[in-house]
Design a protein around this motif. Structure first.
Motif, PDB file in Angstrom:
ATOM      1  N   ARG A  59      -7.677   0.418   4.972  1.00  0.00           N
ATOM      2  CA  ARG A  59      -7.200  -0.534   3.974  1.00  0.00           C
ATOM      3  C   ARG A  59      -6.137  -1.460   4.556  1.00  0.00           C
ATOM      4  O   ARG A  59      -6.173  -2.679   4.345  1.00  0.00           O
ATOM      5  CB  ARG A  59      -6.636   0.202   2.761  1.00  0.00           C
ATOM      6  CG  ARG A  59      -6.153  -0.747   1.686  1.00  0.00           C
ATOM      7  CD  ARG A  59      -5.639  -0.050   0.453  1.00  0.00           C
ATOM      8  NE  ARG A  59      -4.947  -0.998  -0.417  1.00  0.00           N
ATOM      9  CZ  ARG A  59      -4.248  -0.664  -1.490  1.00  0.00           C
ATOM     10  NH1 ARG A  59      -4.150   0.610  -1.835  1.00  0.00           N
ATOM     11  NH2 ARG A  59      -3.635  -1.587  -2.212  1.00  0.00           N
ATOM     12  N   VAL A  60      -5.194  -0.874   5.309  1.00  0.00           N
ATOM     13  CA  VAL A  60      -4.152  -1.700   5.919  1.00  0.00           C
ATOM     14  C   VAL A  60      -4.765  -2.637   6.949  1.00  0.00           C
ATOM     15  O   VAL A  60      -4.429  -3.833   7.011  1.00  0.00           O
ATOM     16  CB  VAL A  60      -3.054  -0.817   6.551  1.00  0.00           C
ATOM     17  CG1 VAL A  60      -2.047  -1.689   7.294  1.00  0.00           C
ATOM     18  CG2 VAL A  60      -2.350   0.010   5.483  1.00  0.00           C
ATOM     19  N   TRP A  61      -5.651  -2.102   7.781  1.00  0.00           N
ATOM     20  CA  TRP A  61      -6.308  -2.921   8.806  1.00  0.00           C
ATOM     21  C   TRP A  61      -7.007  -4.124   8.169  1.00  0.00           C
ATOM     22  O   TRP A  61      -6.880  -5.255   8.639  1.00  0.00           O
ATOM     23  CB  TRP A  61      -7.301  -2.067   9.586  1.00  0.00           C
ATOM     24  CG  TRP A  61      -7.994  -2.804  10.683  1.00  0.00           C
ATOM     25  CD1 TRP A  61      -9.115  -3.580  10.580  1.00  0.00           C
ATOM     26  CD2 TRP A  61      -7.610  -2.875  12.064  1.00  0.00           C
ATOM     27  NE1 TRP A  61      -9.458  -4.112  11.801  1.00  0.00           N
ATOM     28  CE2 TRP A  61      -8.552  -3.701  12.726  1.00  0.00           C
ATOM     29  CE3 TRP A  61      -6.572  -2.305  12.795  1.00  0.00           C
ATOM     30  CZ2 TRP A  61      -8.469  -3.963  14.081  1.00  0.00           C
ATOM     31  CZ3 TRP A  61      -6.503  -2.580  14.160  1.00  0.00           C
ATOM     32  CH2 TRP A  61      -7.440  -3.394  14.791  1.00  0.00           C
ATOM     33  N   HIS A  62      -7.740  -3.864   7.094  1.00  0.00           N
ATOM     34  CA  HIS A  62      -8.460  -4.946   6.436  1.00  0.00           C
ATOM     35  C   HIS A  62      -7.497  -5.970   5.862  1.00  0.00           C
ATOM     36  O   HIS A  62      -7.731  -7.181   5.939  1.00  0.00           O
ATOM     37  CB  HIS A  62      -9.352  -4.373   5.320  1.00  0.00           C
ATOM     38  CG  HIS A  62     -10.349  -5.352   4.803  1.00  0.00           C
ATOM     39  ND1 HIS A  62     -10.057  -6.246   3.784  1.00  0.00           N
ATOM     40  CD2 HIS A  62     -11.631  -5.606   5.158  1.00  0.00           C
ATOM     41  CE1 HIS A  62     -11.112  -6.996   3.546  1.00  0.00           C
ATOM     42  NE2 HIS A  62     -12.085  -6.629   4.359  1.00  0.00           N
ATOM     43  N   SER A  63      -6.381  -5.489   5.303  1.00  0.00           N
ATOM     44  CA  SER A  63      -5.396  -6.417   4.733  1.00  0.00           C
ATOM     45  C   SER A  63      -4.737  -7.269   5.803  1.00  0.00           C
ATOM     46  O   SER A  63      -4.414  -8.436   5.570  1.00  0.00           O
ATOM     47  CB  SER A  63      -4.322  -5.639   3.963  1.00  0.00           C
ATOM     48  OG  SER A  63      -4.832  -5.123   2.760  1.00  0.00           O
TER      49      SER A  63
ATOM     50  N   ILE B 145       0.847  -1.188   0.000  1.00  0.00           N
ATOM     51  CA  ILE B 145       0.000   0.000   0.000  1.00  0.00           C
ATOM     52  C   ILE B 145       0.883   1.239   0.000  1.00  0.00           C
ATOM     53  O   ILE B 145       1.698   1.435   0.907  1.00  0.00           O
ATOM     54  CB  ILE B 145      -0.934  -0.014   1.230  1.00  0.00           C
ATOM     55  CG1 ILE B 145      -1.854  -1.243   1.158  1.00  0.00           C
ATOM     56  CG2 ILE B 145      -1.748   1.283   1.320  1.00  0.00           C
ATOM     57  CD1 ILE B 145      -2.597  -1.544   2.423  1.00  0.00           C
ATOM     58  N   ASP B 146       0.733   2.067  -1.016  1.00  0.00           N
ATOM     59  CA  ASP B 146       1.516   3.290  -1.143  1.00  0.00           C
ATOM     60  C   ASP B 146       0.908   4.415  -0.318  1.00  0.00           C
ATOM     61  O   ASP B 146      -0.316   4.560  -0.251  1.00  0.00           O
ATOM     62  CB  ASP B 146       1.586   3.731  -2.603  1.00  0.00           C
ATOM     63  CG  ASP B 146       2.378   2.767  -3.478  1.00  0.00           C
ATOM     64  OD1 ASP B 146       3.400   2.256  -2.994  1.00  0.00           O
ATOM     65  OD2 ASP B 146       1.968   2.532  -4.627  1.00  0.00           O
ATOM     66  N   VAL B 147       1.784   5.213   0.284  1.00  0.00           N
ATOM     67  CA  VAL B 147       1.378   6.428   0.987  1.00  0.00           C
ATOM     68  C   VAL B 147       2.122   7.577   0.323  1.00  0.00           C
ATOM     69  O   VAL B 147       3.345   7.527   0.200  1.00  0.00           O
ATOM     70  CB  VAL B 147       1.723   6.370   2.491  1.00  0.00           C
ATOM     71  CG1 VAL B 147       1.218   7.626   3.203  1.00  0.00           C
ATOM     72  CG2 VAL B 147       1.133   5.114   3.124  1.00  0.00           C
TER      73      VAL B 147
END
Length: 270
Positions: A247-251, A223-225
């Protein structure tokens, strides 16, 4: 698949451990590239091989198969171009802050005057100049970790490998040290691989977040920031941060039914 600009390249790394009657696969065919001066965080569920990956890059473990490269050269042992910071501060309790920061310079034969000058620069960089003559036992946990960071910086590594360095700190100290680390990184940039179990920390610090899947450990998502985003309180409270965090949490926590990404998806600058 590697890129010509990769500072760190992990190529099809598998790591297994012999447990007697069976083997445990900590990493399974992991590939990723990290560009020079990039700040990458690695997050994932327990048992996903985050620390094993860092230990391989630090030269403390060897892959069962595949290889890890730094500046195109295979990693086979620890080296001065890689500074390693663990959750435990590992400071010498009988040495002052200044003496701890100077330690690595002394062991490599740096002359006393240069040693003192470099130590003072990095002590100031992490905001400990008022405590240069203090012993570690008189410092807070956050100050000890800043001392450990200064000591790692002082030997001039081009890479910082950080394994949950703020994990044992209280929430407020943790936030302050995250901001301090980014301030230090922006002034005197290194390539950083930062392992954490904290999703908010992973998003706040990173140019890219690598999400690992567990048992066996492998790259699950990247995931890009936006690196141009200023990291401050406004960012923490923004809809952009909330979207990335979700998104990160879900991943991390909802991996059922999906397979890991192909190794080429974790390339530097992707």
């Amino acid at each position: 698949m590697t890129t010509t600009t990769a500072k760190i390249s992990v190529q099809d790394v598998t790591k297994t451990f012999d447990l007697g009657r069976e083997t445990f696969t900590a990493l399974d065919n992991v590939s990723l590239d990290i560009a020079d001066h990039e700040f990458v965080t690695v997050v994932g569920p327990s048992g996903c091989g985050k620390s094993t990956l860092m230990n391989i890059l630090a030269g403390l473990e060897t892959p069962t198969s595949g290889r890890a490269l730094v500046d195109g050269a295979p990693v086979s042992r620890p080296g001065p171009e890689r500074g390693v910071i663990f959750q435990q501060y590992a400071l010498f309790p009988w040495l002052t802050v200044r003496q701890n920061v100077e330690f690595g310079l002394r062991t490599t034969g740096v002359p006393k005057r240069e040693r003192r000058s470099r130590a003072e620069y990095f002590i100031e960089l992490v905001g400990l100049e008022r405590f240069a003559d203090a012993l570690p036992k008189t410092l807070s946990g956050g100050m000890r970790q800043r001392c450990a960071i200064a000591r790692a910086y002082a030997v001039d590594p081009s890479i910082l490998l950080m394994d949950e360095p703020f994990g044992a700190l209280d929430a407020l100290t943790r936030v302050k040290l995250q901001e301090q680390l980014l301030h230090t990184w922006s002034r005197d940039k290194r390539t950083v691989l930062f392992i954490t179990h904290d999703v908010d920390e992973a998003v706040f610090l990173a140019n890219r977040v690598i999400v690992m899947a567990a048992r066996p450990g492998r790259v699950y998502d990247v995931i890009d920031v936006d690196p141009a985003t200023e990291r401050n309180e406004d960012f923490r409270l923004s809809s952009q941060f909330a979207e990335l965090r979700n998104r990160v949490w879900h991943s991390v926590y909802h991996q059922e039914g999906r397979t890991a990404l192909p190794s080429t998806s974790a390339s530097a600058g992707s």
